[in-house]
Each structure stands twice: as C-alpha cells, then as structure tokens.
Scaffold this motif. Sequence first.
Motif: not given
Length: 207
Positions: A54-81
Amino acid sequence: MNLIFSFLIFPGFLFTAVIGCLASWIDRKVTARVQWRVGPPILQPFYDLVKLSGKETIVPRGGAKLTFLTTPIVALSAITLVSTLTWRVLLSPQTTFIGDLIVVIYLLTIPSIALIISGAASGNPLASLGASREMKLILGYELPFILAIFVPVIKAGGIIRLGDLLAWQRVNHIFLGSLSGFIAFIVAILCMQAKLGLVPFDAPEAE
C-alpha cells in the motif's frame, strides 16, 4: 486458463508468496530466539506484505521512469515462473520439458540483472553504487552456482530435465549422498544466499 491458474495461484505466485512469508517468519523467529527475544507473530510477514503493497511508488527525479517501474515487475515475473516450474516438477515430474533446468538457471539471473538496471535507471548516485556492487557480486557467485548445478547433471549422464533428474535419483541414489554432490549442495546454498542478498552477501544494499 489452466496455465494462468498455475502461474498466478497454485503452484505459482500466490502459493509461493504464502510459503515465502512462512519461511520469512521462521527465519525471524529463529533469529529472535538466538538473541533471547520473543520474535514476531506468525502473521507478521503477511502484515508487512500488505503494508508495503500500500505504500506510494516514488520515482526519483531525473530517473528513467519506465525502466525504473518495469524492472521490478520483470524480476517478480521471472521468480514466479521459476517457482511455478519448480513446484510442478515436485508435484508432477512427468509434466516437465527437456532443458527446463537451463531455463531455470537463466530465469534466476533475471532478478539480479533487473536490480542492476533499476539502480542505474534511478539516477541516484547511491543506487548506482549499489548496482555496481551487485555486478561484482554476480561475477563472484554465478559461475560457482552453475558449476554446482551441473554436478548432478554430469553424474546423471547429461540429463538436463528436472523430472528426469528426480527419477534418476529414485532408481540410483541421491546426489547428496556422494562427496561431490554434498560439496555442490553447500556451494549452491551459499550462492542462493548471495542471490537473495542475505548476510554476508548484502553489500549492494549496505551503507
């Protein structure tokens, strides 16, 4: 539909999450007992999971937003598989496919790579430092882990199918019963501890 159920519910994400929370509770409980403390209740890891979700997702200023948000999903999907494939092997060895061991090894490297990419994409110098430490850690444990995994493959005559490896042990003997198998088991346990970032392999998140 059956594949989606296997991936998301049993023996995939939900089932593995419950087992992981219980394993986390056992780890924390044993650590507390060693330190003469009571330790958390059995539902504490589940409370923590709900709170963190339930915590807020914070994207650092100056960071690559799309890459920063999608890599955890990719990692979780790999571990789930990985967990889905592993549990299916244990529950129904005949449902495995040729080369699934190679697939599992590759999938296990994705979370570490995702952590490196996410740290670099954050635009934070401290996160980049943690990413560089993770790179060095991968170079240290990945090769020993692969060598440890391939010890039973060599002993079984080149079998790279997880279900067939289990069947070979039922007919012959368990790999852990030999000296090389026992050494490979210890090496694999240490490498998995490094993959999980547990002490003393927690350098990427150290201050």
